[in-house]
Design a protein around this motif. Sequence first.
Motif, mmCIF file in Angstrom:
data_model
loop_
_atom_site.group_PDB
_atom_site.id
_atom_site.type_symbol
_atom_site.label_atom_id
_atom_site.label_comp_id
_atom_site.label_asym_id
_atom_site.label_seq_id
_atom_site.Cartn_x
_atom_site.Cartn_y
_atom_site.Cartn_z
ATOM 1 N N PRO A 75 -33.304 -22.914 -30.943
ATOM 2 C CA PRO A 75 -32.278 -22.035 -31.514
ATOM 3 C C PRO A 75 -32.841 -20.633 -31.669
ATOM 4 C CG PRO A 75 -32.614 -24.030 -32.845
ATOM 5 C CD PRO A 75 -33.754 -23.934 -31.887
ATOM 6 N N ARG A 76 -32.002 -19.647 -31.467
ATOM 7 C CA ARG A 76 -32.449 -18.261 -31.591
ATOM 8 C C ARG A 76 -31.817 -17.597 -32.804
ATOM 9 N NH1 ARG A 76 -34.603 -15.958 -26.913
ATOM 10 N NH2 ARG A 76 -35.839 -17.547 -25.872
ATOM 11 N N THR A 77 -32.594 -16.740 -33.428
ATOM 12 C CA THR A 77 -32.067 -15.980 -34.547
ATOM 13 C C THR A 77 -30.990 -15.026 -34.063
ATOM 14 O OG1 THR A 77 -34.207 -16.069 -35.647
ATOM 15 C CG2 THR A 77 -32.678 -14.371 -36.385
ATOM 16 N N VAL A 78 -29.917 -14.933 -34.831
ATOM 17 C CA VAL A 78 -28.831 -14.021 -34.479
ATOM 18 C C VAL A 78 -29.263 -12.607 -34.827
ATOM 19 C CG1 VAL A 78 -26.449 -13.412 -34.934
ATOM 20 C CG2 VAL A 78 -27.136 -15.810 -34.928
ATOM 21 N N HIS A 79 -29.271 -11.730 -33.817
ATOM 22 C CA HIS A 79 -29.711 -10.365 -34.056
ATOM 23 C C HIS A 79 -28.552 -9.460 -34.460
ATOM 24 C CE1 HIS A 79 -33.751 -11.250 -32.801
ATOM 25 N NE2 HIS A 79 -33.301 -11.784 -31.671
ATOM 26 N N SER A 80 -27.304 -9.916 -34.244
ATOM 27 C CA SER A 80 -26.159 -9.174 -34.748
ATOM 28 C C SER A 80 -25.819 -9.731 -36.117
ATOM 29 C CB SER A 80 -24.984 -9.330 -33.786
ATOM 30 O OG SER A 80 -25.338 -8.868 -32.495
ATOM 31 N N ALA A 94 -21.303 -13.604 -35.337
ATOM 32 C CA ALA A 94 -21.722 -14.874 -34.755
ATOM 33 C C ALA A 94 -20.711 -15.970 -35.013
ATOM 34 C CB ALA A 94 -23.087 -15.270 -35.310
ATOM 35 N N THR A 95 -20.069 -15.959 -36.171
ATOM 36 C CA THR A 95 -19.170 -17.050 -36.529
ATOM 37 C C THR A 95 -17.897 -17.075 -35.697
ATOM 38 O OG1 THR A 95 -18.137 -15.722 -38.273
ATOM 39 C CG2 THR A 95 -19.997 -17.122 -38.902
ATOM 40 N N VAL A 96 -17.589 -16.026 -34.939
ATOM 41 C CA VAL A 96 -16.398 -16.072 -34.097
ATOM 42 C C VAL A 96 -16.545 -17.114 -32.997
ATOM 43 C CG1 VAL A 96 -15.892 -13.645 -34.555
ATOM 44 C CG2 VAL A 96 -17.143 -14.267 -32.468
ATOM 45 N N PHE A 97 -17.772 -17.536 -32.711
ATOM 46 C CA PHE A 97 -18.011 -18.563 -31.695
ATOM 47 C C PHE A 97 -18.029 -19.973 -32.292
ATOM 48 C CE2 PHE A 97 -19.870 -14.701 -29.954
ATOM 49 C CZ PHE A 97 -19.444 -14.719 -28.640
ATOM 50 N N ASP A 98 -18.128 -20.056 -33.636
ATOM 51 C CA ASP A 98 -18.262 -21.369 -34.271
ATOM 52 C C ASP A 98 -17.017 -22.214 -34.064
ATOM 53 O OD1 ASP A 98 -20.686 -20.475 -35.065
ATOM 54 O OD2 ASP A 98 -20.280 -20.504 -37.225
ATOM 55 N N GLY A 99 -17.240 -23.508 -33.871
ATOM 56 C CA GLY A 99 -16.134 -24.447 -33.737
ATOM 57 C C GLY A 99 -16.287 -25.326 -32.514
ATOM 58 N N ASP A 100 -15.290 -26.166 -32.284
ATOM 59 C CA ASP A 100 -15.234 -27.016 -31.098
ATOM 60 C C ASP A 100 -14.291 -26.379 -30.087
ATOM 61 O OD1 ASP A 100 -16.955 -28.871 -32.249
ATOM 62 O OD2 ASP A 100 -15.305 -30.013 -33.141
ATOM 63 N N TRP A 101 -14.721 -26.346 -28.834
ATOM 64 C CA TRP A 101 -13.970 -25.662 -27.779
ATOM 65 C C TRP A 101 -13.704 -26.618 -26.621
ATOM 66 C CZ3 TRP A 101 -12.656 -20.458 -28.410
ATOM 67 C CH2 TRP A 101 -13.288 -19.795 -29.468
ATOM 68 N N ASP A 102 -12.446 -26.722 -26.262
ATOM 69 C CA ASP A 102 -12.041 -27.511 -25.100
ATOM 70 C C ASP A 102 -12.031 -26.571 -23.896
ATOM 71 O OD1 ASP A 102 -11.063 -29.354 -23.340
ATOM 72 O OD2 ASP A 102 -9.028 -29.390 -24.158
ATOM 73 N N THR A 103 -13.027 -26.706 -23.007
ATOM 74 C CA THR A 103 -13.181 -25.754 -21.912
ATOM 75 C C THR A 103 -13.143 -26.459 -20.561
ATOM 76 O OG1 THR A 103 -15.608 -25.868 -21.771
ATOM 77 C CG2 THR A 103 -14.661 -24.361 -23.402
ATOM 78 N N ALA A 104 -12.924 -25.660 -19.531
ATOM 79 C CA ALA A 104 -12.932 -26.144 -18.153
ATOM 80 C C ALA A 104 -13.732 -25.173 -17.300
ATOM 81 C CB ALA A 104 -11.511 -26.276 -17.617
ATOM 82 N N LEU A 105 -14.553 -25.736 -16.392
ATOM 83 C CA LEU A 105 -15.323 -24.942 -15.448
ATOM 84 C C LEU A 105 -14.737 -25.136 -14.056
ATOM 85 C CD1 LEU A 105 -19.140 -25.381 -16.232
ATOM 86 C CD2 LEU A 105 -17.923 -23.230 -15.972
ATOM 87 N N GLY A 126 -28.575 -18.200 -40.014
ATOM 88 C CA GLY A 126 -28.860 -17.157 -39.050
ATOM 89 C C GLY A 126 -29.289 -17.653 -37.686
ATOM 90 N N MET A 127 -29.127 -18.968 -37.424
ATOM 91 C CA MET A 127 -29.518 -19.544 -36.146
ATOM 92 C C MET A 127 -28.293 -20.136 -35.454
ATOM 93 S SD MET A 127 -32.891 -19.153 -36.308
ATOM 94 C CE MET A 127 -33.768 -20.319 -35.307
ATOM 95 N N ILE A 128 -28.211 -19.957 -34.122
ATOM 96 C CA ILE A 128 -27.105 -20.500 -33.343
ATOM 97 C C ILE A 128 -27.503 -21.862 -32.786
ATOM 98 C CG2 ILE A 128 -25.620 -20.156 -31.329
ATOM 99 C CD1 ILE A 128 -26.070 -17.177 -31.604
#
Length: 346
Positions: free
Chosen positions: A237-242, A247-258, A276-278
């Motif tokens: 895990p990396r420390t969040v530098h912002s 950072a929390t805008v990315f938090d959650g479960d995401w149903d994605t397709a590639l 402070g870690m992702i």
Amino acid sequence: MLNIQIVLFDGFDLLDAIEPYEVFYAAAMNAKNALNVELVTAEGPRSVPSGINGLRIEASGRLDPERAGIILVPGASGDVEGDGPDSVPAILSRAMDTELTGMIEQALQHKEKIVATVCGGSLVLAMGGLLEGRPAVTNHLGMDLLGATGAVPISARVVDDGNLVTGGGVTSGLDVALYLVERELGPRIAHAVEQLFEYERRGTVWKDIGITPSVNKPLTSEETNTVVNQTAMTPTPRTVHSNSVQATVFDGDWDTALATPVGKLEVLLSISTRHGMIHGTATQGDETIEFMNPVLQDDKLGWSIRITKPMRLNLKFEVVVNGNHMVGIAKAGLLPASKLTGNRIS
């Protein structure tokens, strides 16, 4: 008698297959009853369309992974750019998805059998997970992709790793075949073929023996396995530098397709920020993999994961979010970037 099986598949490159065929056939003429060469497929006798204007070549038999001797896998000919069905990665992927991968895996389990490749042939094996930790070479355009599969890319014309011998770009098929003739039948037969063809082998055959150069030391297969295993077992895990709010805008479960060159992949992403870690995981089917080295830079989140389906690759992701919608890309070597889209489900 030394048996040579040259494997054809739909979209194979003519030179990759025919150059070695001619070398082995010429060797057979100079060493009577010592060598037999045959064109085969994973499916059995059939007419096989090449990637050169669909020109067809007849394969006379089915690949037999238990037969002693040499199995040679050529590369593909197709579009170098783009992600269409006629692109080189798509053709190689279709070859990997046949019975060929299992057959080659079976052959590689026996040290007395030799598996050889020319150009993109090594990528067929690598994308099927057969070259992890092993030194190999392919066309210069595919070296990054070869490394992304866990193989050890070696910038040489021919790489000898015991029962695995790989060649670089298209014309290296001559060098691979001549080297194998010398290795298995002796230098006098190889020299006779060189004289007949008015061609001399190029470059030094790379082997993991002798004194290690002090500059640009390549990783050995053992060292590469250690690095890959440690990375897979201990994602960092990396420390969040912002700021943590961003950072929390990315938090959650995401149903994605590639959207990949080999089809659409459904992936569930779970992302969280703690102290402070992702942290994150990607789930595809029954397989869940932790993010490696997640990094937040400005409004983009990047990470790497090692996937095994539909092929074995190290993928690098970069995504952004807008509310509950995520977009981004995933990249591995020379493969075209795959577009990722998804929505937050929690």
